[in-house]
Design a protein around this motif. Structure first.
Motif, PDB file in Angstrom:
ATOM      1  N   THR A  51       0.866  -1.139   0.035  1.00  0.00           N
ATOM      2  CA  THR A  51       0.100   0.036  -0.018  1.00  0.00           C
ATOM      3  C   THR A  51       0.853   1.450   0.037  1.00  0.00           C
ATOM      4  OG1 THR A  51      -0.222   0.094   2.365  1.00  0.00           O
ATOM      5  CG2 THR A  51      -1.709  -1.108   1.343  1.00  0.00           C
ATOM      6  N   GLY A  52       2.341   1.186  -0.056  1.00  0.00           N
ATOM      7  CA  GLY A  52       3.091   2.404  -0.049  1.00  0.00           C
ATOM      8  C   GLY A  52       3.092   2.956   1.444  1.00  0.00           C
ATOM      9  N   LEU A  53       2.760   2.481   2.332  1.00  0.00           N
ATOM     10  CA  LEU A  53       2.661   3.161   3.650  1.00  0.00           C
ATOM     11  C   LEU A  53       3.975   2.575   4.463  1.00  0.00           C
ATOM     12  CD1 LEU A  53      -0.901   2.535   4.899  1.00  0.00           C
ATOM     13  CD2 LEU A  53      -0.046   4.527   3.846  1.00  0.00           C
ATOM     14  N   VAL A  54       4.730   2.041   4.010  1.00  0.00           N
ATOM     15  CA  VAL A  54       5.728   1.144   4.796  1.00  0.00           C
ATOM     16  C   VAL A  54       6.806   2.225   5.145  1.00  0.00           C
ATOM     17  CG1 VAL A  54       7.236   0.210   3.136  1.00  0.00           C
ATOM     18  CG2 VAL A  54       7.283  -0.639   5.557  1.00  0.00           C
ATOM     19  N   GLN A  55       7.405   2.433   6.520  1.00  0.00           N
ATOM     20  CA  GLN A  55       8.651   3.056   6.656  1.00  0.00           C
ATOM     21  C   GLN A  55       9.605   2.290   7.478  1.00  0.00           C
ATOM     22  OE1 GLN A  55       7.528   6.921   8.334  1.00  0.00           O
ATOM     23  NE2 GLN A  55       5.374   6.988   7.595  1.00  0.00           N
ATOM     24  N   LEU A  56      10.612   2.959   7.651  1.00  0.00           N
ATOM     25  CA  LEU A  56      11.621   2.004   8.271  1.00  0.00           C
ATOM     26  C   LEU A  56      11.426   1.645   9.711  1.00  0.00           C
ATOM     27  CD1 LEU A  56      14.605   0.989   7.858  1.00  0.00           C
ATOM     28  CD2 LEU A  56      15.541   3.038   8.549  1.00  0.00           C
ATOM     29  N   TRP A  57      10.856   2.653  10.477  1.00  0.00           N
ATOM     30  CA  TRP A  57      10.521   2.193  11.684  1.00  0.00           C
ATOM     31  C   TRP A  57       9.380   1.155  11.852  1.00  0.00           C
ATOM     32  CZ3 TRP A  57       5.593   2.407  14.068  1.00  0.00           C
ATOM     33  CH2 TRP A  57       4.775   3.435  13.371  1.00  0.00           C
ATOM     34  N   HIS A  58       8.568   0.971  10.712  1.00  0.00           N
ATOM     35  CA  HIS A  58       7.366  -0.126  10.781  1.00  0.00           C
ATOM     36  C   HIS A  58       8.377  -1.237  10.542  1.00  0.00           C
ATOM     37  CE1 HIS A  58       4.583   2.843   8.747  1.00  0.00           C
ATOM     38  NE2 HIS A  58       4.212   2.820   9.978  1.00  0.00           N
ATOM     39  N   VAL A  59       9.282  -1.427   9.841  1.00  0.00           N
ATOM     40  CA  VAL A  59       9.952  -2.695   9.683  1.00  0.00           C
ATOM     41  C   VAL A  59      10.864  -3.171  11.008  1.00  0.00           C
ATOM     42  CG1 VAL A  59      11.897  -3.750   8.370  1.00  0.00           C
ATOM     43  CG2 VAL A  59      10.434  -2.191   7.267  1.00  0.00           C
ATOM     44  N   PHE A  60      11.313  -1.783  11.745  1.00  0.00           N
ATOM     45  CA  PHE A  60      11.911  -2.411  12.870  1.00  0.00           C
ATOM     46  C   PHE A  60      11.002  -2.948  14.114  1.00  0.00           C
ATOM     47  CE2 PHE A  60      15.380   1.301  12.203  1.00  0.00           C
ATOM     48  CZ  PHE A  60      16.440   0.472  11.220  1.00  0.00           C
ATOM     49  N   VAL A  61       9.819  -2.340  14.099  1.00  0.00           N
ATOM     50  CA  VAL A  61       9.001  -2.793  14.992  1.00  0.00           C
ATOM     51  C   VAL A  61       8.472  -4.086  14.811  1.00  0.00           C
ATOM     52  CG1 VAL A  61       6.597  -2.391  15.846  1.00  0.00           C
ATOM     53  CG2 VAL A  61       8.007  -0.380  15.832  1.00  0.00           C
ATOM     54  N   LEU A  62       8.397  -4.525  13.479  1.00  0.00           N
ATOM     55  CA  LEU A  62       7.871  -5.783  13.111  1.00  0.00           C
ATOM     56  C   LEU A  62       8.985  -6.747  13.410  1.00  0.00           C
ATOM     57  CD1 LEU A  62       5.558  -4.843  10.040  1.00  0.00           C
ATOM     58  CD2 LEU A  62       4.808  -6.138  12.325  1.00  0.00           C
ATOM     59  N   CYS A  63      10.148  -6.198  13.157  1.00  0.00           N
ATOM     60  CA  CYS A  63      11.249  -7.181  13.465  1.00  0.00           C
ATOM     61  C   CYS A  63      11.319  -7.620  14.832  1.00  0.00           C
ATOM     62  CB  CYS A  63      12.716  -6.474  13.169  1.00  0.00           C
ATOM     63  SG  CYS A  63      12.810  -6.416  11.399  1.00  0.00           S
ATOM     64  N   PHE A  64      10.844  -6.644  15.652  1.00  0.00           N
ATOM     65  CA  PHE A  64      11.127  -6.965  17.357  1.00  0.00           C
ATOM     66  C   PHE A  64       9.862  -7.923  17.591  1.00  0.00           C
ATOM     67  CE2 PHE A  64       9.697  -6.206  21.606  1.00  0.00           C
ATOM     68  CZ  PHE A  64      10.961  -6.415  22.367  1.00  0.00           C
ATOM     69  N   VAL A  65       8.633  -7.390  16.973  1.00  0.00           N
ATOM     70  CA  VAL A  65       7.608  -8.433  17.451  1.00  0.00           C
ATOM     71  C   VAL A  65       7.731  -9.698  16.771  1.00  0.00           C
ATOM     72  CG1 VAL A  65       5.266  -8.861  16.936  1.00  0.00           C
ATOM     73  CG2 VAL A  65       5.953  -6.388  17.394  1.00  0.00           C
ATOM     74  N   LEU A  66       8.164  -9.855  15.527  1.00  0.00           N
ATOM     75  CA  LEU A  66       8.484 -11.153  15.117  1.00  0.00           C
ATOM     76  C   LEU A  66       9.537 -12.106  15.774  1.00  0.00           C
ATOM     77  CD1 LEU A  66       8.790 -12.089  11.378  1.00  0.00           C
ATOM     78  CD2 LEU A  66      10.729 -13.054  12.763  1.00  0.00           C
TER      79      LEU A  66
END
Length: 415
Positions: A97-112
């Protein structure tokens, strides 16, 4: 070579793992590439992403081992695998959807990483419940073959898909792939599982597991080696993408090929381990040799002058690292009491994965300061030093034990 597949439950598990792990490796390749794109090619950002994914291991894995000894491992795996798939779906939706930002990736890395930290010791200690003690070594080797077959196919597919349609669809595909392993777990015949009676609920179970390992010098040597190689030598996630992009000026498919070449070696090493599994229990000598050879080959690979030579050099690196990891895993699982297996494997996975935040950050910093090749060179030398040190400790203990036994025998003769 494939004796474990005679077990119906293990066939279900292995079939689901082929699909799910392929998706996992597709996501790992896409995630590394997405971080580099969003950060402008920063090795430090990639190192931080790796660190965030493995930091939860430090917090949760030991307690997950305690839980694995007390509760139904199959049900726990259904929950953790479903959650891991959901992380891929969320990141994929943000991306497409084009919404992704670097901090999103960092947060999901931690949750995963949180769900993966719980999943790891449960999954490792569940293997023996599917196949029994006699087939454990073979099953560990076949798990490694499955893992590395996915490691070959996944990044190769991801490299093509990233170039053709972007990283977002790769994350969505991984999320859907988790359905396969969850279905395999749900279809298992629970009556055929080789379960042991769980330990009684009491305080201090975690400390009891740590005391058990502390009293076993052979296990301590394995644990230290696993930590050193996992932290400093096996930082492939945070080094290959940087080497491909910044040293050899390759695109995503070039990075995918490096992972694939390493996986060809690890798949070969896993196949050799499966063949060796019929010859008896694994030996510490083989584990130490695998660690030492891995360190030498990794250091040599870092010096390769061209992309093609570097890629080819990764094949023997993969054979050596798989020789070490399969022998270490089997040695630990076969050497411990069944009621302690979850807690010991929790410590094993903590040391194997828990050092990756340190290794990821160190690799990123070293690559920024000295260049992309240096983390690989230093990691290889550190692995070699750890193997030599482990061999020296075991040799010293054997000599000490021999001297004590000889002294006792002489005393008896004099008496």
């Amino acid at each position: 070579m494939f004796r474990s597949l005679r077990e119906r439950n293990y066939r279900y598990y292995a079939s689901g793992q082929v699909v799910s792990l392929t998706g996992t490796w597709m996501q790992r390749a896409a995630q590394d590439w997405l971080v580099l794109e969003l950060s402008g090619g920063s090795p430090a950002s990639l190192g931080l992403a790796v660190a965030l994914q493995f930091i939860p291991t430090l917090l949760l894995t030991l307690w997950a081992g305690v839980i694995a000894d007390r509760f139904d491992k199959r049900r726990m795996l259904i929950g953790t695998q479903s959650a891991l798939g959901a992380c891929g779906l969320v990141l994929g939706l943000l991306n497409v959807t084009g919404l992704v930002q670097l901090w999103h990736v960092f947060v999901l890395c931690f949750v995963l990483g949180c769900f993966a930290a719980v999943d790891a010791p449960v999954r490792q200690s569940f293997v023996v419940e599917m196949v029994g003690q006699a087939q454990l070594t073979n099953a560990v080797a076949l798990n490694s073959m499955t893992f590395n077959l996915a490691r070959i196919v996944g990044p190769a597919i991801a490299g093509v898909l990233i170039t053709a349609i972007g990283t977002g669809w790769v994350f969505l595909a991984n999320g859907l792939s988790s359905v396969a392993v969850v279905a395999g777990l749900a279809l298992m015949d629970q009556a055929a599982l080789h379960r042991v009676r769980p330990p009684p609920k009491e305080r201090g179970q975690l400390r009891a597991g740590l005391r058990y390992v502390r009293g076993r010098p052979d296990l301590i040597v394995v644990m230290v080696l696993v930590f050193c190689l996992g932290t400093f030598g096996m930082n492939f996630e945070s080094t290959f993408a940087v080497v491909a992009r910044n040293t050899f000026e390759r695109d995503a498919d070039g990075y995918g090929l490096l992972i694939t070449m390493l996986a060809i070696g690890t798949l070969t090493g896993a196949a050799l381990a499966a063949r060796r599994s019929g010859r008896g229990v694994p030996r510490l000598r083989l584990m130490l040799l695998g660690a030492a050879v891995f360190g030498i080959l990794e250091a040599a690979a870092s010096l390769m002058p061209t992309y093609e030579l570097f890629a080819v050099a990764l094949i023997p690196v993969g054979v050596a690292v798989m020789t070490f990891t399969t022998s270490a895993n089997s040695t630990v699982q076969l050497a411990v009491e069944p009621t302690m297996r979850g807690r010991v494997m929790g410590l094993y996975m903590l040391l194997f994965l828990g050092g990756k935040p340190l290794g990821g950050l160190a690799s990123g910093w070293i690559a920024e300061v000295l260049g992309p090749r240096w983390p690989i060179l230093l990691g290889g030398l550190a692995s070699l030093a750890a193997a030599v040190g482990g061999a020296a400790v075991l040799a010293w203990r054997r000599r000490g034990a021999g001297s004590v036994d000889g002294g006792v025998a002489r005393s008896r003769r004099l008496g």
